[in-house]
Design a protein around this motif. Structure first.
Motif, PDB file in Angstrom:
ATOM      1  N   ARG A 156      -9.569  -1.117   0.856  1.00  0.00           N
ATOM      2  CA  ARG A 156      -9.680  -2.450   1.480  1.00  0.00           C
ATOM      3  C   ARG A 156      -9.905  -3.535   0.437  1.00  0.00           C
ATOM      4  O   ARG A 156      -9.662  -4.706   0.688  1.00  0.00           O
ATOM      5  N   ASN A 157     -10.405  -3.146  -0.721  1.00  0.00           N
ATOM      6  CA  ASN A 157     -10.604  -4.132  -1.789  1.00  0.00           C
ATOM      7  C   ASN A 157      -9.404  -4.265  -2.725  1.00  0.00           C
ATOM      8  O   ASN A 157      -9.454  -5.014  -3.691  1.00  0.00           O
ATOM      9  N   PHE A 158      -8.356  -3.514  -2.472  1.00  0.00           N
ATOM     10  CA  PHE A 158      -7.182  -3.615  -3.333  1.00  0.00           C
ATOM     11  C   PHE A 158      -6.422  -4.913  -3.030  1.00  0.00           C
ATOM     12  O   PHE A 158      -6.430  -5.402  -1.906  1.00  0.00           O
ATOM     13  N   LEU A 159      -5.770  -5.424  -4.041  1.00  0.00           N
ATOM     14  CA  LEU A 159      -4.857  -6.548  -3.834  1.00  0.00           C
ATOM     15  C   LEU A 159      -3.442  -5.979  -3.794  1.00  0.00           C
ATOM     16  O   LEU A 159      -3.157  -4.963  -4.427  1.00  0.00           O
ATOM     17  N   ILE A 160      -2.547  -6.632  -3.076  1.00  0.00           N
ATOM     18  CA  ILE A 160      -1.163  -6.169  -2.966  1.00  0.00           C
ATOM     19  C   ILE A 160      -0.310  -7.135  -3.791  1.00  0.00           C
ATOM     20  O   ILE A 160      -0.302  -8.332  -3.514  1.00  0.00           O
ATOM     21  N   ARG A 161       0.372  -6.622  -4.776  1.00  0.00           N
ATOM     22  CA  ARG A 161       1.059  -7.509  -5.719  1.00  0.00           C
ATOM     23  C   ARG A 161       2.301  -8.171  -5.119  1.00  0.00           C
ATOM     24  O   ARG A 161       2.761  -9.188  -5.613  1.00  0.00           O
ATOM     25  N   GLY A 162       2.841  -7.530  -4.094  1.00  0.00           N
ATOM     26  CA  GLY A 162       4.097  -8.035  -3.543  1.00  0.00           C
ATOM     27  C   GLY A 162       3.977  -8.493  -2.104  1.00  0.00           C
ATOM     28  O   GLY A 162       2.888  -8.860  -1.631  1.00  0.00           O
ATOM     29  N   THR A 163       5.087  -8.441  -1.413  1.00  0.00           N
ATOM     30  CA  THR A 163       5.226  -9.015  -0.074  1.00  0.00           C
ATOM     31  C   THR A 163       4.230  -8.435   0.941  1.00  0.00           C
ATOM     32  O   THR A 163       3.947  -7.244   0.929  1.00  0.00           O
ATOM     33  N   PRO A 164       3.716  -9.278   1.846  1.00  0.00           N
ATOM     34  CA  PRO A 164       2.869  -8.762   2.927  1.00  0.00           C
ATOM     35  C   PRO A 164       3.683  -8.076   4.036  1.00  0.00           C
ATOM     36  O   PRO A 164       3.106  -7.520   4.960  1.00  0.00           O
ATOM     37  N   TYR A 165       5.017  -8.128   3.939  1.00  0.00           N
ATOM     38  CA  TYR A 165       5.835  -7.637   5.063  1.00  0.00           C
ATOM     39  C   TYR A 165       6.180  -6.157   4.982  1.00  0.00           C
ATOM     40  O   TYR A 165       6.713  -5.607   5.940  1.00  0.00           O
ATOM     41  N   ASN A 166       5.922  -5.520   3.835  1.00  0.00           N
ATOM     42  CA  ASN A 166       6.232  -4.082   3.756  1.00  0.00           C
ATOM     43  C   ASN A 166       5.070  -3.279   4.319  1.00  0.00           C
ATOM     44  O   ASN A 166       4.182  -2.855   3.591  1.00  0.00           O
ATOM     45  N   ARG A 167       5.101  -3.092   5.647  1.00  0.00           N
ATOM     46  CA  ARG A 167       3.971  -2.455   6.302  1.00  0.00           C
ATOM     47  C   ARG A 167       4.307  -1.073   6.827  1.00  0.00           C
ATOM     48  O   ARG A 167       3.573  -0.493   7.622  1.00  0.00           O
ATOM     49  N   GLY A 168       5.440  -0.568   6.420  1.00  0.00           N
ATOM     50  CA  GLY A 168       5.773   0.816   6.735  1.00  0.00           C
ATOM     51  C   GLY A 168       6.012   1.101   8.213  1.00  0.00           C
ATOM     52  O   GLY A 168       5.908   2.252   8.649  1.00  0.00           O
ATOM     53  N   VAL A 169       6.352   0.072   8.982  1.00  0.00           N
ATOM     54  CA  VAL A 169       6.515   0.268  10.430  1.00  0.00           C
ATOM     55  C   VAL A 169       7.667   1.243  10.726  1.00  0.00           C
ATOM     56  O   VAL A 169       7.522   2.169  11.538  1.00  0.00           O
ATOM     57  N   VAL A 170       8.777   1.052  10.047  1.00  0.00           N
ATOM     58  CA  VAL A 170       9.941   1.906  10.298  1.00  0.00           C
ATOM     59  C   VAL A 170       9.693   3.311   9.749  1.00  0.00           C
ATOM     60  O   VAL A 170      10.052   4.317  10.370  1.00  0.00           O
ATOM     61  N   LEU A 171       9.031   3.356   8.599  1.00  0.00           N
ATOM     62  CA  LEU A 171       8.684   4.645   8.006  1.00  0.00           C
ATOM     63  C   LEU A 171       7.870   5.463   9.010  1.00  0.00           C
ATOM     64  O   LEU A 171       8.171   6.623   9.298  1.00  0.00           O
ATOM     65  N   LYS A 172       6.872   4.832   9.574  1.00  0.00           N
ATOM     66  CA  LYS A 172       5.992   5.536  10.511  1.00  0.00           C
ATOM     67  C   LYS A 172       6.754   5.952  11.763  1.00  0.00           C
ATOM     68  O   LYS A 172       6.649   7.090  12.219  1.00  0.00           O
TER      69      LYS A 172
END
Ligand SMILES: Cc1cc2nc3c(=O)[nH]c(=O)nc-3n(C[C@H](O)[C@H](O)[C@H](O)COP(=O)(O)OP(=O)(O)OC[C@H]3O[C@@H](n4cnc5c(N)ncnc54)[C@H](O)[C@@H]3O)c2cc1C
Ligand code: SF4
Ligand code: SF4
Lengths: 463, 356
Positions: free
Chosen positions: A209-225
């Motif tokens: 939860r304390n990690f920062l995400i270097r790239g887009t907020p949109y890659n949320r793995g919805v299709v993967l899941k």
């Protein structure tokens, strides 16, 4: 929306590098193609927007690349970083085709430039995009649109439905309404799941939860899941992500390249409790860049502090945020909210352990501390010349490793075998090739090679 | 110069300095890499080096709404504008005319009215041909010599102040060659790949603006040449206007007028298509009025030639001369002045490059 009333041959999920290469290749086969992209237009292009180069094999000198870089050397470089966790057939396929990609990219609008200042070491292996990844993405959108590809922004795919090992439906949301589309073929190119912090925390532990995400907020793995829940085969360690240490003040998402910090080798790095935890001078920075994400992630509160003095401030590429500056170590500790005694004592101990010798900022100089529990084995100079400077460090996630298992035609498999009309490209299948570690510029190479393959296959499937 | 603009320009440039992705587009990024401190002189220099090609905006992953809020073409345009206004002499004129299209239009109207008044008041030249019958050569000289020399004086002063402010040093032939080639070829509008800039259609690279600018520049130069040749013919060869179609003033003037007219119309059209936020929105009106003025000068000149024999002569002459007068007088205080600052910045860039 009208666009969703039309019949499309191929739907491409995700409009980053891989999705665009797929869409263009499918359209060149004569297919009617629709890209569904969850971001608004201004943020289109996912993590590909943040890239600057791709790694390219070349047997002769070829603009913008210098010298030669053959398949074997490329493959050995890959083996080094993945520790052998790589599918050799697919890896060699990507490497072999990377040479052809350069011309293909130019034909489809991408422009190159000589390697950027400060990155001379990459001029032989990596071709730099003129203007960076967003310029590349813009060029591909123009090319795709000229080929008749349609794009729907702000459209998140929520579900991809399988029946009898075929995709029957692609469900998406646009302006709070749900739509169901029934294309003949589908290419998934929607990246990893690193921006779903809950998922990341499930996989890695609450520290994530304390990690920062270097790239887009949109890659949320919805299709993967959605697909993995329907027994589609995966590869890659589901608990792992690639993380580097970045400036702790970076935004939660999308901080990109400018938040990187290059000061670590010239510094003393302490954690929240003012303790050192790793040899800061182990190797030249680019080689050690990637391990510091993990190192910091293992510290309390997932934070570190890199401390230098005025002797070193001009030795590295500037970062986007100015360093925290103070005239005494006490004031510095105060500004960092660290214990004053703790910081002073760690620095004093370190300073006493420094030895005489010559300092060479650009090579391993062997200037090492002596007598510490954790030695600093190169560039160890006492921190004693004010003003003092500090940067906070946090783990910045680049991507996750979990993805679809694909074959050499980019086809996706379920437990029942190859899925009739589903292909994958880019980060979402990169785990098939990169089991661990990362090789600079390889993400875009995988996306380009597999994007072209997936799009070409999907395009010829519908005709 | 406003502190806010400088601070904001510095903030953005420091982000670019940590990124460098746009290095291949233009001279600004390599110059940023070679700059140690982003103080007022270096910011003024960088701002004037920027040609507003906008490549770095559309390629930037950090444009608003991203919290880094990068709009480098926009902030450099603000900074550049402020420097033009600061170095204008007298300063108040710079502030007025750069911003106000209305002020420019008023000056044209006043100029034209003045000409009408003079035409009616003064006798003209009796046995002369063409427009000298309405307004004698002597009167024109009396008006236009000061209208020509005063702006030149102002420009020289501004240029010297600017050059000193960006720490320019003694020039060498190589600097001049480098700067002029870069300026005349509009290399900084080429996108680095020669496909042009991003202007009228978002991120599409196009040579439209380069071509329009070439037309305006060449057209203006030809018109200027035509006038100079005519002056020489008048004084040294006793050969006053009007001239035949096959004469040097006409051979320069007519194609020049057409190029300037078409080029300025095209520039104005392109400007209506471009996103004003990527330039300085405050001076949009002033810049547009200036382009229109260029168009009016050339077009009225052409009409004067075509319709010179009709009863419209007096009105056309007054309007044309009013426009020319305004253009001359406004040179130090409108977009026209950009050429001088650009070349100075390119010269300084050539100097700095030759040092490294
Ligand atoms: C800061 C940074 C710098 C990097 N630099 C480099 C570099 O220089 N060279 C290199 O090779 N690699 C680099 N990488 C890695 C590289 O970004 C990736 O390997 C590559 O961009 C992956 O491309 P992609 O098309 O698979 O994914 P992306 O480019 O991330 O595209 C995925 C797209 O899918 C969309 N999407 C996601 N979910 C959905 C959904 N449910 N419905 C619809 N759309 C969806 C997203 O909005 C996004 O646009 C970098 C990464 C980062 C973070
Ligand atoms: S404009 Fe954006 S992409 Fe270009 S150098 Fe600056 S920060 Fe980087
Ligand atoms: S607008 Fe064009 S000329 Fe100006 S800094 Fe950006 S890329 Fe360079």
């Amino acid at each position: 929306m009208d666009l969703f009333e039309k019949d499309f041959d191929v739907i491409v999920i995700g409009g980053g590098n891989a999705g665009l290469c797929a869409a263009i290749s499918a359209a060149e086969q004569g297919a009617q193609v629709l890209i569904l992209e969850s971001a608004p237009k201004i943020y289109r292009g996912g993590n590909s927007r943040h890239t600057r180069n791709f790694r390219c094999m070349h047997r002769t000198e070829k603009f913008p690349l210098t010298g030669r870089y053959d398949e074997e050397e490329y493959f050995q470089d890959l083996i080094k970083v993945t520790g052998g966790k790589t599918d050799e057939t697919l890896a060699r396929l990507v490497i072999g085709q990377s040479e052809d990609c350069l011309d293909w990219m130019v034909e489809h609008g991408v422009r190159f430039q000589p390697s950027l200042s400060g990155t001379l070491s990459l001029s032989r292996t990596n071709a730099f995009f003129l203007g960076g990844g967003k310029a590349l993405v813009n060029a591909y959108y123009r090319t795709a649109e000229a080929l008749g590809v349609e794009v729907s922004y702000d459209t998140e795919v929520t579900d991809v439905k399988l029946e009898d090992n075929r995709v029957t439906e692609v469900c998406c949301r646009y302006q709070e309404r749900e739509y169901r589309l029934t294309p003949k073929a589908v290419v998934v190119a929607s990246g990893g799941f690193q921006s779903d912090i809950d998922w990341l925390a499930d996989a890695w532990g609450p520290a994530a939860r304390n990690f920062l995400i270097r790239g887009t907020p949109y890659n949320r793995g919805v299709v993967l899941k959605s697909l993995l829940d329907q027994d589609v085969l995966s590869v890659g360690d589901p608990t792992q992500c690639h993380a580097v240490a970045i400036d702790g003040r970076a935004p939660k998402y999308d901080g990109g390249i400018v938040t990187r910090l290059d000061c670590v080798p010239f510094s003393v790095v302490v954690n929240r409790d003012c303790e050192r935890f790793y040899d800061e001078g182990e190797d030249v920075w680019p080689k050690r860049y990637a391990i510091w994400g993990r190192l910091v992630a293992a510290q309390p509160d997932q934070i570190g502090f890199s401390i230098i003095d005025s002797k070193s401030i001009d030795l590295f590429m500037p970062s986007v945020f100015p360093p925290i500056k103070a005239d005494t170590l006490d004031e510095l500790a105060k500004a960092l909210e660290l214990s004053q005694d703790g910081l002073k004592s760690t620095i004093e101990k370190f300073n006493q352990a420094c030895t005489e010798g010559t300092f060479f900022p650009t090579e391993l100089d062997g200037l090492s501390t002596r007598g510490l529990e954790i030695e600093k084995t190169n560039w160890a100079r006492p921190i004693d010349t004010p003003p003092y400077y500090a940067y906070s460090l946090k783990p910045g996630v680049t991507f996750t490793y979990l993805g679809f298992k694909v074959d050499k035609n980019a086809r996706v498999y379920s437990q029942k075998g190859p899925i009739d009309n589903l292909w994958a490209a880019g980060e979402t299948m990169a785990g098939s090739i990169l089991g661990q570690g990362y090789l600079a510029g390889f993400g875009m190479t995988i996306g380009t090679v597999f994007g072209r393959l997936a799009g070409g296959e999907a395009g010829s499937h519908v005709h | 110069m406003s502190i806010d603009t400088s601070l904001e320009a510095k903030r953005q440039i420091e982000i670019c300095n940590a990124c460098r992705y746009c290095e291949g587009y233009c001279s600004v990024f390599p110059a940023i890499n070679n700059t140690k401190v982003f103080d007022k002189p270096s910011l003024t220099f960088l701002a004037n080096l920027c040609h507003n090609c906008r490549g770095c905006y559309y390629a930037c992953q950090f444009t608003p709404p991203h919290e880094f809020a990068i709009n480098l073409p926009g902030i450099l345009a603000e900074q550049r504008q402020e420097s033009w206004q600061e170095f204008a002499w007298p300063r108040g004129f710079g502030q007025l005319f750069h911003r106000s299209g209305l002020a420019i239009s008023l000056l044209v109207v006043i100029g034209a009215a003045l000409m009408i008044w003079l035409i009616n008041l003064l006798p003209g030249q009796e046995n002369a041909e063409g427009f000298y019958r309405l307004l004698s050569h002597q009167t024109m000289v009396l008006i236009f010599i000061p209208a020509f020399l005063l702006p030149i004086f102002a420009l020289v002063k501004s240029t010297r102040d600017f050059w000193a402010s960006i720490n320019g040093s003694a020039l060498q032939v190589t600097h001049i060659k480098d700067a002029l080639t870069t300026a005349l070829s509009l290399k900084n509008l080429s996108g680095g790949h020669g496909e042009g800039c991003n202007f009228e259609d978002e991120d599409r690279f196009s040579l439209a603006r380069t071509h329009a600018h070439h037309a305006v520049f060449i057209g203006f130069s030809l018109c200027f040449l035509s006038t100079s040749v005519a002056t020489i013919l008048h004084y040294f060869f006793n050969n006053p206007a009007p001239y035949d179609l096959i004469s040097l003033p006409k051979l320069f003037g007519i194609p020049g007028g057409i190029l300037l007219s078409v080029g300025s119309a095209y520039l104005a059209y392109l400007k209506t298509k471009a996103d004003p936020e990527l330039s300085s929105p405050k001076v949009w009106g002033g810049e547009m009025a200036f382009i229109v003025l260029l168009f009016l000068v050339s077009t009225s000149g052409l009409f004067l030639y075509i319709l010179g024999g009709t009863s419209w002569l007096a009105e056309l002459l007054a309007f044309h001369l009013g426009c020319v007068l305004a253009l001359f007088l406004l040179t130090p205080y409108t977009k026209m002045v950009h050429g001088i600052y650009r070349v100075a910045a390119l010269l300084r860039d050539a100097q700095l490059k030759s040092r490294t």
